[in-house]
Design a protein around this motif. Structure first.
Motif, mmCIF file in Angstrom:
data_model
loop_
_atom_site.group_PDB
_atom_site.id
_atom_site.type_symbol
_atom_site.label_atom_id
_atom_site.label_comp_id
_atom_site.label_asym_id
_atom_site.label_seq_id
_atom_site.Cartn_x
_atom_site.Cartn_y
_atom_site.Cartn_z
ATOM 1 N N CYS A 8 0.940 -1.263 -0.045
ATOM 2 C CA CYS A 8 0.059 -0.024 0.027
ATOM 3 C C CYS A 8 0.865 1.255 -0.087
ATOM 4 C CB CYS A 8 -0.830 -0.034 1.224
ATOM 5 S SG CYS A 8 -1.928 1.319 1.348
ATOM 6 N N ASP A 9 0.590 2.235 -0.940
ATOM 7 C CA ASP A 9 1.261 3.299 -0.684
ATOM 8 C C ASP A 9 1.347 4.061 0.468
ATOM 9 O OD1 ASP A 9 1.360 2.792 -3.641
ATOM 10 O OD2 ASP A 9 0.187 4.470 -4.310
ATOM 11 N N ALA A 10 0.198 4.107 0.855
ATOM 12 C CA ALA A 10 -0.207 4.842 2.281
ATOM 13 C C ALA A 10 0.260 6.393 2.040
ATOM 14 C CB ALA A 10 0.770 4.407 3.396
ATOM 15 N N ASP A 11 -0.251 6.908 0.791
ATOM 16 C CA ASP A 11 0.241 8.285 0.504
ATOM 17 C C ASP A 11 -0.838 9.129 0.073
ATOM 18 O OD1 ASP A 11 1.563 10.409 -0.491
ATOM 19 O OD2 ASP A 11 2.288 9.480 -2.484
ATOM 20 N N ALA A 32 -10.182 5.818 13.393
ATOM 21 C CA ALA A 32 -9.950 6.163 14.889
ATOM 22 C C ALA A 32 -9.709 4.791 15.837
ATOM 23 C CB ALA A 32 -11.221 6.549 15.357
ATOM 24 N N THR A 33 -10.616 3.819 15.308
ATOM 25 C CA THR A 33 -10.404 2.313 15.899
ATOM 26 C C THR A 33 -8.835 1.661 15.811
ATOM 27 O OG1 THR A 33 -12.603 1.963 15.732
ATOM 28 C CG2 THR A 33 -11.247 0.080 16.257
ATOM 29 N N ALA A 34 -8.249 1.969 14.412
ATOM 30 C CA ALA A 34 -6.826 1.669 14.359
ATOM 31 C C ALA A 34 -5.810 2.572 15.043
ATOM 32 C CB ALA A 34 -6.712 1.725 12.745
ATOM 33 N N GLY A 58 2.978 7.743 22.165
ATOM 34 C CA GLY A 58 3.288 7.450 20.891
ATOM 35 C C GLY A 58 2.784 6.121 20.390
ATOM 36 N N ARG A 59 3.292 5.437 19.363
ATOM 37 C CA ARG A 59 3.148 4.278 18.788
ATOM 38 C C ARG A 59 3.388 3.091 19.560
ATOM 39 N NH1 ARG A 59 1.637 4.029 12.551
ATOM 40 N NH2 ARG A 59 2.566 1.919 11.838
ATOM 41 N N ILE A 60 2.849 2.193 19.738
ATOM 42 C CA ILE A 60 3.324 0.891 20.348
ATOM 43 C C ILE A 60 4.384 0.302 19.661
ATOM 44 C CG2 ILE A 60 1.129 0.420 21.691
ATOM 45 C CD1 ILE A 60 0.575 -1.934 19.108
ATOM 46 N N ASP A 61 5.407 -0.635 20.177
ATOM 47 C CA ASP A 61 6.493 -0.939 19.806
ATOM 48 C C ASP A 61 6.193 -2.150 18.798
ATOM 49 O OD1 ASP A 61 9.258 -0.942 20.005
ATOM 50 O OD2 ASP A 61 9.491 -2.711 21.282
ATOM 51 N N GLY A 62 6.963 -2.077 17.803
ATOM 52 C CA GLY A 62 7.124 -3.249 16.889
ATOM 53 C C GLY A 62 5.948 -3.090 16.061
ATOM 54 N N VAL A 63 5.317 -2.151 15.627
ATOM 55 C CA VAL A 63 4.334 -2.127 14.531
ATOM 56 C C VAL A 63 4.761 -1.013 13.650
ATOM 57 C CG1 VAL A 63 1.919 -2.129 14.040
ATOM 58 C CG2 VAL A 63 2.486 -2.933 16.245
ATOM 59 N N GLY A 64 5.720 -1.355 12.805
ATOM 60 C CA GLY A 64 6.302 -0.308 11.913
ATOM 61 C C GLY A 64 5.560 -0.113 10.732
ATOM 62 N N PRO A 65 5.996 0.714 9.636
ATOM 63 C CA PRO A 65 5.362 1.019 8.440
ATOM 64 C C PRO A 65 4.986 -0.108 7.401
ATOM 65 C CG PRO A 65 7.438 1.990 8.615
ATOM 66 C CD PRO A 65 7.136 1.351 9.785
ATOM 67 N N TRP A 97 -3.569 7.528 6.859
ATOM 68 C CA TRP A 97 -3.584 8.127 8.100
ATOM 69 C C TRP A 97 -2.419 7.320 8.948
ATOM 70 C CZ3 TRP A 97 -7.244 11.887 9.187
ATOM 71 C CH2 TRP A 97 -7.384 12.587 10.659
ATOM 72 N N HIS A 98 -2.308 6.217 9.252
ATOM 73 C CA HIS A 98 -1.502 5.565 10.192
ATOM 74 C C HIS A 98 -0.121 5.058 9.561
ATOM 75 C CE1 HIS A 98 -4.524 6.104 13.248
ATOM 76 N NE2 HIS A 98 -5.293 5.368 12.419
ATOM 77 N N GLU A 99 0.203 5.472 8.150
ATOM 78 C CA GLU A 99 1.345 4.948 7.689
ATOM 79 C C GLU A 99 1.560 3.576 7.712
ATOM 80 O OE1 GLU A 99 5.040 6.575 9.103
ATOM 81 O OE2 GLU A 99 6.211 6.322 6.947
ATOM 82 N N LEU A 100 0.801 2.651 6.949
ATOM 83 C CA LEU A 100 0.828 1.185 6.927
ATOM 84 C C LEU A 100 1.039 0.971 5.522
ATOM 85 C CD1 LEU A 100 -2.275 0.794 9.479
ATOM 86 C CD2 LEU A 100 0.301 0.364 9.951
ATOM 87 N N ARG A 101 2.143 0.533 5.269
ATOM 88 C CA ARG A 101 2.428 0.259 3.901
ATOM 89 C C ARG A 101 2.390 -1.270 3.265
ATOM 90 N NH1 ARG A 101 5.925 4.938 4.502
ATOM 91 N NH2 ARG A 101 7.771 3.607 4.938
#
Lengths: 420, 354
Positions: A273-276, B68-70, B80-87, B139-143
């Motif tokens: 996903c681009d997430a962009d 919002a739920t995510a 901040g963001r919980i640990d270990g859930v990267g982009p 929104w949450h930068e999940l690639r």
């Protein structure tokens, strides 16, 4: 860049699981219903574009689309009443029946084996919502037909396939990940069979033309007046399309055991996903998805014989996609074609129809053309096989799909060889 | 099975008619009482108040509920963001369709405006079914993999199965997974059931067995089995779901004796009665805890199975005697899909991980 997909999981390379082969194809398209018609359309470079007939288009300066005509859903339904299904579900059920028949299977052959029905779509049964809204606008909400309201669940596109075939031991899931949904659904099936979670899969995509698609893309200025010209310097946008493409996938052992004809093997898949941006594609992210798919397939870029591009013919898509391809494949990328030049953008069905085109190209030995081509956009710089199919022996083919929301999915198909 | 091939749930979040945060849902679960009659809205859920004014102009309610739920699932204690859930993390979201309100409003403009194309282009993406999942990613930068799945009422279980398959295929390590359903006049035109309509979004965090502890999280439950089937009429629900339940126990090498909780997603209609009958056939009345998501939060249709899942996970997390036992989540959709999940509750010790 090929960073690992996962930091501490054990990624299953495609070669590690069961081999997944394509043994049946079902097609409903604007250039023809059935595999034979579709194949002859791709070879001949036939266009499915024509004036829209499915709903009134008063008020538009142009309203050309690649509509499916002469489709008789009753021909493909022995158990379900076509009147109970929306047009997209009619398409998916019919194409699934066709794929089974093409694979030399009947529904009873599949009983006792756990399977997956995985159908992608962009709009689900939005066309049914159009009808409800029209009833509401003309007569108030109490005029809305509850029988039509019952058809709105997108899950019906896959559940109806199972019900028509009388299959009960199946997972039926619809993947509505917009215009990449066909590849998503096939990729889901690939993973399920590879891991032994399903013995067979009926997978692909289906979409029916609806008012919203025409209005939305027209309003965005993304709709071409009369023809779709991917990668052309003077391209004017997409044409909307519709239809369904469904594949029957099974693991190699079962295909062999029954002496099935094998069109092709699925050897790799990736999604990201681009997430962009909500609608504009991101070049680096699209490139990364292609890299992940090649890595998953265990092939190098120079082994790819042609790319079936997303190729919508919008200004934005074609330049971004072509640049992403050059980013991965270097200055001399493989031939890159867009079957949307012929089929229009059949949305959730688009990448499934394109994947079927790839399987047929591998089996029949040709590369489909990009029609309506006059002059390649220098910003695209690819050989799009202009206007006329070429004879070739493609062995490894890449099928791209991009979607609103930055949802990318890439499928890699290969000629089936006993010792891969 | 190797730990990396096993999937655990290590977090959950819910925006529900009980309130805007998971603690409200947990409190409602403890209370067990439904408040009032009629449709069950999420109280005080105003998009711009919950998510701010930036980037929310064109966000519809369904999408905002998911975003919002995510956000709550990803929120750490330090803000901040919980640990270990990267982009590179993934997101899988179940839905029956996109926002019925967004889709119908857009379609209405094609009939009522001067020109059929006088529609709001900023709202065009809201009419496409992947809108909520894609906006969560932005929104949450999940690639990582970002997929929308639809299986009617069973969409939440279908999403969990899809997420588990992604994990097993090595396509993502950590995945946010759930389902969403908004309440609107448009939806009430499309659906009518025996229960009042409800709305909300429920999500879980899934990752490989053994991974959560490395990031300071507990393993709330392991996903032992997910099974699906089809019925062709209400009278077939009982046998179709019963077969799924039996397969789930067989696959996991478990017996119904150890079931601590059963959470179903249906209401008091023929499909829900079939669901109850299948549970009675296979599990009987062994389970001390019996939850029904529609009694808790109203009929949340596409989100109903996700709410059932989150209900058992949340309930077990505050019940020490649940640890080591199993829980079952079931769902039946009127259009054919039946499904169930079998979970093992509570943290694993090192000895379990072999």
């Amino acid at each position: 860049m090929l960073t690992a997909v996962a930091d501490d999981s054990e990624q299953l390379p495609a070669s590690a699981g069961r081999r997944v082969v394509v043994t049946g194809l079902g097609v409903i398209s604007s250039v023809g219903v059935g595999v034979a018609e579709f194949l002859s359309g791709l070879r001949a470079g036939r266009s499915g574009a024509k004036p829209i007939t499915g709903f009134p288009t008063d008020g538009y300066d142009h309203a050309i689309a690649c509509e499916v005509v002469d489709f008789d859903p009753a021909r493909w339904m022995a158990h379900l009443d076509p009147a109970e299904l929306g047009r997209a579900s009619q398409f998916s059920v019919a194409a699934a029946g066709m794929a089974l028949e093409d694979a030399g299977l009947t529904a009873p052959d599949l009983l006792g084996r756990h399977g997956l029905i995985s159908i992608g779509t962009t709009n689900g049964e939005t066309r049914e919502l159009d009808r409800l809204v029209e009833q509401e606008v003309t007569g108030g909400p109490e005029r809305m037909d509850p029988a039509i309201a019952r058809r709105v669940n997108a899950g019906r596109l896959s559940a109806a396939v199972a019900r028509e075939l009388g299959l009960t031991d199946v997972e039926a899931v619809t993947i509505p990940t917009a215009c990449a949904a066909g590849n998503y659904a096939i990729g889901n099936a690939f993973d399920a069979i590879r891991a032994g979670e399903a013995a067979f899969a009926v997978c692909g995509g289906a979409d029916a033309l609806c008012r919203k698609t025409i209005a939305g893309f027209y309003r965005l200025g993304a709709m071409a007046p009369d023809r779709c010209q991917p990668f052309d310097k003077n391209r004017q946008g997409m044409l909307a399309g519709e239809g369904a493409g469904v594949m029957l996938l099974e693991d190699l052992a079962s295909a062999r055991a029954r002496g099935a004809r094998i069109y092709a093997e699925i050897i790799g898949f990736a999604l990201n996903c681009d997430a962009d941006h909500p609608v504009a594609p991101n070049q680096d992210s699209v490139a990364r998805c292609m890299e992940l798919a090649l890595h998953n397939a265990g092939v190098k870029p120079d082994q790819v014989d042609f790319i079936s591009a997303h190729g919508t013919a919008t200004r934005a898509n074609d330049v971004v996609e072509a640049r992403a391809i050059r980013q991965v494949f270097g200055p001399a990328p493989p031939r890159t074609v867009s079957v949307k030049s012929m089929l229009g953008h059949a949305l959730g069905a688009a990448s499934a129809l394109a994947a079927i085109g790839c399987a047929l190209a591998i089996t029949e030995g040709f590369i489909p053309p990009t029609i309506n081509h006059v002059e390649t956009d220098p910003e695209c710089e690819i050989d799009c096989v202009p206007n006329t199919a070429i004879e070739a022996s493609p062995r490894i083919v890449q099928n791209n799909a991009l979607a609103f929301g930055g949802n990318n999915a890439v499928l890699i198909l290969s000629k089936f060889e006993e010792h891969a | 099975m190797k730990p990396a091939a096993r999937t655990v749930i290590s977090g959950w979040s819910a925006i529900s008619p009980f309130g805007l945060v998971g603690a409200d849902f947990a409190a409602g679960l403890r209370d067990g009482q439904r408040h009032g009659e009629g449709p069950r809205h999420v109280p005080d859920f105003e998009v711009r108040e919950v998510l701010g004014r930036k980037g929310t102009r064109s966000l519809d309610r369904q999408t905002a509920l998911a975003v919002a739920t995510a956000g709550q699932l990803l929120a750490g204690q330090d803000g901040g963001r919980i640990d270990g859930v990267g982009p590179e993390s993934g997101l899988v979201l179940g839905t029956v369709t996109a926002s019925a309100l967004s889709m119908m409003d857009f379609a209405r403009d094609t009939f009522t405006q001067d020109k059929p194309y006088h529609v709001d282009p900023a709202r065009f993406p809201n009419t496409v079914l992947n809108c909520a999942a894609a906006r969560c990613a932005i929104w949450h930068e999940l690639r990582g993999p970002n997929t929308t799945v639809s299986a009617g009422r069973a969409s939440g279980l279908a999403a969990l199965n899809y997420a588990r398959r992604l994990r097993r295929s090595g396509r993502a390590d950590v995945i946010l997974c759930g389902a969403v359903e908004e309440l609107s006049q448009a939806r009430s035109w499309l659906e009518s059931g025996a229960e009042p309509l409800g709305e909300g979004c429920a999500m879980v965090l899934v990752e490989p067995l053994g991974r959560p502890s490395a990031h300071g999280r507990a393993e709330l439950a392991e996903v032992l089995a997910l099974e699906f089937g089809l019925h062709s009429e209400p009278s077939g629900v009982r046998s179709a779901l019963g077969a799924c339940l039996r397969r789930a126990f067989a696959t996991a090498d478990e017996t119904p004796d150890r079931v601590w909780a059963v959470a179903s997603s249906g209401g008091p209609d023929p499909f829900g009665k079939g669901e109850d009958a299948a549970i009675a056939d296979v599990i009987g009345d062994r389970a001390p805890v019996r939850l029904r998501s529609s009694e808790l939060v109203g009929d949340t249709n596409g989100a109903s199975a996700a709410f059932a899942l989150v209900a058992v996970v949340a309930k077990a997390a505050e019940t020490p005697q649940a640890r080591g036992h199993t829980a079952v989540v079931t769902s039946v959709d009127r259009d054919g899909v039946v499904g169930c999940a079998l979970l093992r509750l509570g943290s694993h010790t090192a000895a379990d991980v072999t």
